[in-house]
Motif scaffolding. Sequence first.
Motif, short mmCIF file in Angstrom:
data_model
loop_
_atom_site.label_atom_id
_atom_site.label_comp_id
_atom_site.label_asym_id
_atom_site.label_seq_id
_atom_site.Cartn_x
_atom_site.Cartn_y
_atom_site.Cartn_z
N ASN A 140 31.64 35.73 47.09
CA ASN A 140 31.05 36.39 45.93
C ASN A 140 32.08 36.60 44.81
O ASN A 140 31.89 37.45 43.94
N ALA A 141 33.13 35.80 44.83
CA ALA A 141 34.20 36.00 43.86
C ALA A 141 33.84 35.52 42.45
O ALA A 141 34.40 36.00 41.47
N SER A 307 44.51 37.28 48.56
CA SER A 307 44.86 37.04 47.16
C SER A 307 43.65 37.02 46.23
O SER A 307 43.80 37.18 45.01
N LEU A 308 42.47 36.82 46.80
CA LEU A 308 41.25 36.73 46.00
C LEU A 308 40.53 38.06 45.85
O LEU A 308 39.47 38.13 45.22
N ARG A 309 41.08 39.12 46.40
CA ARG A 309 40.47 40.44 46.20
C ARG A 309 40.62 40.86 44.74
O ARG A 309 41.69 40.69 44.14
N MET A 322 49.53 36.22 33.63
CA MET A 322 48.63 35.15 34.02
C MET A 322 47.32 35.78 34.42
O MET A 322 47.28 36.86 35.03
N ALA A 323 46.22 35.13 34.07
CA ALA A 323 44.90 35.77 34.12
C ALA A 323 44.19 35.56 35.44
O ALA A 323 44.32 34.50 36.07
N PRO A 324 43.42 36.55 35.90
CA PRO A 324 42.70 36.44 37.17
C PRO A 324 41.67 35.31 37.16
O PRO A 324 41.06 35.01 36.13
N SER A 325 41.48 34.71 38.32
CA SER A 325 40.39 33.75 38.49
C SER A 325 39.11 34.45 38.94
O SER A 325 38.03 33.88 38.84
#
Length: 376
Positions: A140-141, A307-309, A322-325
């Motif tokens: 659900n990222a 790392s995707l939290r 650097m910007a979040p994905s």
Amino acid sequence: MTNRHAAQPRGARMDRRHFLRGVGAATAGLAAATALSGCGTGTSRAAAGSGGKGSKTLVVRNSGGSYGDANQQAIYEPFTKETGIQVKVVNIQYAQMLAQIKQGRPEFDVIDDSMADFVLFHKEGATEELDHDRLKNFKNAGIAENLVTTNAVGKNYWASVMAYRTDAFGGKKPSSWADFWDTKAFPGNRALQALDADLPELEFALLADGVPLDKLYPLDVDRAFKVLGEIKSHVRKFWDTGALPGVLLGRKEVDASSVWHGRLDALIKGGAPLAYGWNGARRQSNALGIPKGAANLDAAYRLIDFSLRPEVQAAYAELYPMAPSVPAAYKKLKPATAENLASSPAHLKNGFDLDVEWWIKNQDAVSKRWQEWTHA
């Protein structure tokens, strides 16, 4: 600056390693986090306890420098605290990584690298095909489709943008690449990126000539060079290091320049009359993946998932520009931080993602033509 192109495979320079090693004062305060991120600090597979699934040490490859420091502070240390898995770091480059993988003995379990390099790794069959079902935070990222491949998941963005002196142009503010090219309405010297720094900025020329963001690729190379020719006499310098645009702008040698976003942050915070222009920003991305033959597969998936939290992505962005994905990270960012990142909702609309596949296919031909054009 050494020429790193000759020693690297086609396309490898797109990860802007020099940028990742030197944003400068924007990451002041991270120096204390370097204990495990210096070049050559990775332990051997034996010393790392790489006994497979039961191992308590994970080895990650990243590009080091202040980028690595931010990883250490925002990702690796919290991950270790939560899981008990220690993280060691190596800073080796693409060619050495590929050689180790082909020998069947990679000293690393997770690769943090540019999406461009992951495309190359995939062509070499050097990385695992990711099982996304093992990444619970990925489901659900909401990560953009172009940041998800069979062998990599996008971690964060960086961008090339316009920068200008706010005390130039009689108070007017250039708001597009068309304004950058308009030396009558916005008189003064310019600077653009050299081939030694990264890929030529053909996209900016096309945007200046009226090509819509969603119609850039495949690039019309002839048209781009024609438009570049229109501004060539006003280009004071084709810069070859990330720090140079700030120097040129600061000394008033140029009034506007392309720049890697983040490189002017310290100058702006110090009161320099400089600003970024986000319209037409060229975004690139870093991603995470797993090499073939990784000794600690389970732990590798756990670190990538961690790392995707959203909260981890936000913590990283607060430390390093650097910007979040992961879009949900923006709900956890300070407003001042959020508005200065390449993946903010406004900047996503006004910029574009570099087409990695197109550049890998055409980089050699464009580079040859660029060299001929600059020396003409």
